[in-house]
Design an enzyme around this catalytic site. Structure first.
Site, PDB file in Angstrom:
ATOM      1  N   LYS A  58      54.500  50.722  12.780  1.00 23.09           N
ATOM      2  CA  LYS A  58      53.422  49.931  12.213  1.00 23.09           C
ATOM      3  C   LYS A  58      53.775  49.424  10.642  1.00 23.09           C
ATOM      4  O   LYS A  58      53.819  48.279  10.458  1.00 23.09           O
ATOM      5  CB  LYS A  58      51.971  50.550  12.268  1.00 23.09           C
ATOM      6  CG  LYS A  58      51.574  51.157  13.710  1.00 23.09           C
ATOM      7  CD  LYS A  58      50.124  51.803  13.454  1.00 23.09           C
ATOM      8  CE  LYS A  58      50.553  53.101  12.648  1.00 23.09           C
ATOM      9  NZ  LYS A  58      51.498  54.083  13.352  1.00 23.09           N
ATOM     10  N   ASP A  84      47.153  50.491   4.982  1.00 23.21           N
ATOM     11  CA  ASP A  84      47.432  51.592   6.095  1.00 23.21           C
ATOM     12  C   ASP A  84      46.463  52.201   6.379  1.00 23.21           C
ATOM     13  O   ASP A  84      45.535  52.598   5.197  1.00 23.21           O
ATOM     14  CB  ASP A  84      48.602  52.297   5.516  1.00 23.21           C
ATOM     15  CG  ASP A  84      49.730  53.064   6.686  1.00 23.21           C
ATOM     16  OD1 ASP A  84      49.040  52.834   7.809  1.00 23.21           O
ATOM     17  OD2 ASP A  84      50.442  53.560   6.238  1.00 23.21           O
ATOM     18  N   THR A 126      45.774  54.583  13.210  1.00 25.21           N
ATOM     19  CA  THR A 126      46.188  55.447  14.594  1.00 25.21           C
ATOM     20  C   THR A 126      44.951  55.929  15.452  1.00 25.21           C
ATOM     21  O   THR A 126      44.992  56.044  16.380  1.00 25.21           O
ATOM     22  CB  THR A 126      46.691  56.799  14.057  1.00 25.21           C
ATOM     23  OG1 THR A 126      45.725  57.394  12.970  1.00 25.21           O
ATOM     24  CG2 THR A 126      48.037  56.684  13.351  1.00 25.21           C
ATOM     25  N   ARG A 146      60.549  56.877  15.088  1.00 23.14           N
ATOM     26  CA  ARG A 146      60.748  57.831  14.038  1.00 23.14           C
ATOM     27  C   ARG A 146      61.284  59.233  14.418  1.00 23.14           C
ATOM     28  O   ARG A 146      62.129  59.702  13.639  1.00 23.14           O
ATOM     29  CB  ARG A 146      59.391  58.249  13.077  1.00 23.14           C
ATOM     30  CG  ARG A 146      59.609  58.962  11.925  1.00 23.14           C
ATOM     31  CD  ARG A 146      58.438  59.298  11.111  1.00 23.14           C
ATOM     32  NE  ARG A 146      57.977  58.130  10.433  1.00 23.14           N
ATOM     33  CZ  ARG A 146      56.636  57.756  10.421  1.00 23.14           C
ATOM     34  NH1 ARG A 146      55.651  58.376  10.873  1.00 23.14           N
ATOM     35  NH2 ARG A 146      56.346  56.737   9.713  1.00 23.14           N
TER      36      ARG A 146
HETATM   37  N1  ADP Z   1      60.769  48.949  17.150  1.00 25.52           N
HETATM   38  C1  ADP Z   1      61.796  49.509  16.216  1.00 25.52           C
HETATM   39  N2  ADP Z   1      62.890  49.330  16.173  1.00 25.52           N
HETATM   40  C2  ADP Z   1      63.740  50.146  15.383  1.00 25.52           C
HETATM   41  N3  ADP Z   1      63.334  51.000  14.677  1.00 25.52           N
HETATM   42  C3  ADP Z   1      61.957  51.423  14.755  1.00 25.52           C
HETATM   43  C4  ADP Z   1      60.963  50.547  15.317  1.00 25.52           C
HETATM   44  N4  ADP Z   1      59.904  50.921  15.046  1.00 25.52           N
HETATM   45  C5  ADP Z   1      59.928  52.083  14.320  1.00 25.52           C
HETATM   46  N5  ADP Z   1      61.327  52.362  13.832  1.00 25.52           N
HETATM   47  C6  ADP Z   1      61.944  52.970  12.820  1.00 25.52           C
HETATM   48  O1  ADP Z   1      61.015  54.228  12.921  1.00 25.52           O
HETATM   49  C7  ADP Z   1      60.629  54.675  11.558  1.00 25.52           C
HETATM   50  C8  ADP Z   1      59.128  54.843  11.346  1.00 25.52           C
HETATM   51  O2  ADP Z   1      58.542  53.573  11.709  1.00 25.52           O
HETATM   52  P1  ADP Z   1      57.029  53.063  10.754  1.00 25.52           P
HETATM   53  O3  ADP Z   1      57.111  51.830  10.709  1.00 25.52           O
HETATM   54  O4  ADP Z   1      57.206  53.632   9.554  1.00 25.52           O
HETATM   55  O5  ADP Z   1      56.047  53.968  11.770  1.00 25.52           O
HETATM   56  P2  ADP Z   1      54.276  53.924  11.607  1.00 25.52           P
HETATM   57  O6  ADP Z   1      54.169  53.023  10.361  1.00 25.52           O
HETATM   58  O7  ADP Z   1      53.732  53.551  13.072  1.00 25.52           O
HETATM   59  O8  ADP Z   1      54.351  55.406  11.404  1.00 25.52           O
HETATM   60  C9  ADP Z   1      61.112  53.241  10.771  1.00 25.52           C
HETATM   61  O9  ADP Z   1      61.829  53.869   9.704  1.00 25.52           O
HETATM   62  C10 ADP Z   1      61.981  52.645  11.365  1.00 25.52           C
HETATM   63  O10 ADP Z   1      63.237  52.769  11.179  1.00 25.52           O
HETATM   64 MG    MG Z   2      53.463  53.973   8.620  1.00 26.80          MG
END
Ligand code: ADP
Ligand code: MG
Length: 357
Positions: A67, A112, A161, A220
């Site tokens: 996200k 967020d 979430t 992640r």
């Molecule tokens: N579609 C994707 N392709 C490559 N890496 C991704 C992808 N989605 C997430 N990541 C990796 O996973 C990690 C976590 O993603 P993040 O955007 O922080 O998740 P969220 O905000 O949904 O918790 C990031 O550091 C990124 O490197």
């Molecule tokens: Mg996040």
């Protein structure tokens, strides 16, 4: 003790820095979520063509699914600055007014955990999203007056979430909602190989597949497991990550062959051993593993449901026959699951949305 805490704090900072380094910067580098990517690309590019700010975007999905990454990509694709804040940081309407009134034209505001924003701020946000206006209330009681204040047109990117916890009026004000789901093993494999390349980790294809498969469908986690597997390969071998080495490392870190981690297994074990396979209410289940309900609901459950190990029914959480098998336990005689059998991935069929308590 002290040292241990220091190490883990350092580890955490290290993890965050690496997280940032591994973030794809463009929509084209964002792996998987094909439909979301295509839809979002249309939203952004049509707005660019018309020279307008795009509709507000809501990103919903579990932790670690991308996200924050997508929010950053949205700003980058639009060539606009990104302002980042979060629901818990906005305790009063004034906190939000301070952010909104200082946005520049076309700026992307990333909010967020939007479901955790204070109520009065939420109402201010409605007006801002719709009319690019806020009402600043001056004074108190009967003498209070609202002074309307124009703000620059902006694009809100909300992330949550728990989309179900957003009030309808807020959800309705987003022109586009992207539901991010778990990634397929093949997609995670691409992510693992991409990250390995960026981090200079040598890993063979079978090992990349193994790490991907055990990553709970979550980028992640894939990136985190890759680093733990790398550590193991550097200390115990010559640095090349092979499948056997990956397996040994993941076992050591208590990630099992299905990708279940400690919390997943604790939840499953409690459900089976303490509650005979259910049905049991979410909060009761959470208390029995010493976790917040929200953690169990947002972090552990969706994956267990996805794997066909747990089902949410109107009467509560229920283990599937596969859950007994996974933990190597035999269901007590007389425990007949309330449905024939659940193949992996069909858990949502039983999702009645409610729970017993
Ligand atoms: N579609 C994707 N392709 C490559 N890496 C991704 C992808 N989605 C997430 N990541 C990796 O996973 C990690 C976590 O993603 P993040 O955007 O922080 O998740 P969220 O905000 O949904 O918790 C990031 O550091 C990124 O490197
Ligand atoms: Mg996040």
């Amino acid at each position: 003790m002290n040292e241990e805490r220091l190490v883990s704090a350092e580890q955490h900072i290290d993890d965050q820095a690496i997280d940032a380094a591994l973030r794809p910067k463009k929509l084209d580098d964002f792996v998987g979520q094909e439909r979301v990517r295509e839809q979002l690309s249309l939203v952004l590019h049509s707005a660019l063509r018309r020279g307008r700010t795009p509709d507000h975007v809501l990103l919903s999905g579990g932790p670690g699914l991308g996200k924050t990454t997508l929010a950053m990509i949205i700003a980058a694709e639009l060539g606009r600055p990104l302002r980042i804040t979060s629901g818990p940081a906005i305790e009063r309407a004034g906190d939000l007014a301070a952010v909104l009134s200082t946005l520049s034209e076309g700026e992307v505001l990333f909010l967020d955990e939007i479901h955790r924003m204070a109520r009065p701020a939420e109402e201010m946000l409605y007006l801002a999203m719709e009319d690019f206006r806020v009402d600043v209330v001056v004074g108190k009681g009967p003498g209070a007056t609202a002074i309307p204040l124009d703000i620059a047109p902006f694009t809100l990117v909300g992330a949550t979430t728990r989309a179900g916890m957003l009030p309808g009026p807020l959800r309705d004000r987003f022109g586009f909602t992207a539901h991010m789901d778990f990634y397929e093993p093949g997609e995670l494999e691409v992510i693992v190989r991409r990250s390995a390349g960026l981090l200079g980790v040598r890993i063979d294809d079978e090992a990349a597949a193994e790490v991907a498969f055990r990553s709970r469908g979550t980028p992640r986690i894939a990136n985190r497991l890759l680093r733990r597997v790398r550590d193991y390969a550097e200390v115990r071998a010559d640095g090349l990550v092979t499948r056997d080495l990956a397996r040994a490392a993941l076992d050591l870190y208590e990630v099992d062959a299905q990708g279940l981690d400690r919390l997943d297994r604790a939840v499953l074990r409690a459900l089976l051993v303490k509650f005979g396979g259910g049905p049991v209410g979410l909060s009761t289940l959470a208390v029995s593993v010493g976790e917040e309900s929200e953690t169990v609901e947002v972090v552990a459950e969706p994956f267990l449901v996805r794997r066909g190990l747990l089902a949410r029914t109107a009467r509560g959480r229920v283990a599937t026959p596969a859950a007994w098998a996974h933990l190597g336990l035999t269901p007590p005689p007389g425990v007949v699951p309330p449905f024939p059998s659940a193949a992996p991935g069909t858990g949502t069929l039983f999702d009645a949305g409610g729970e017993g308590d």
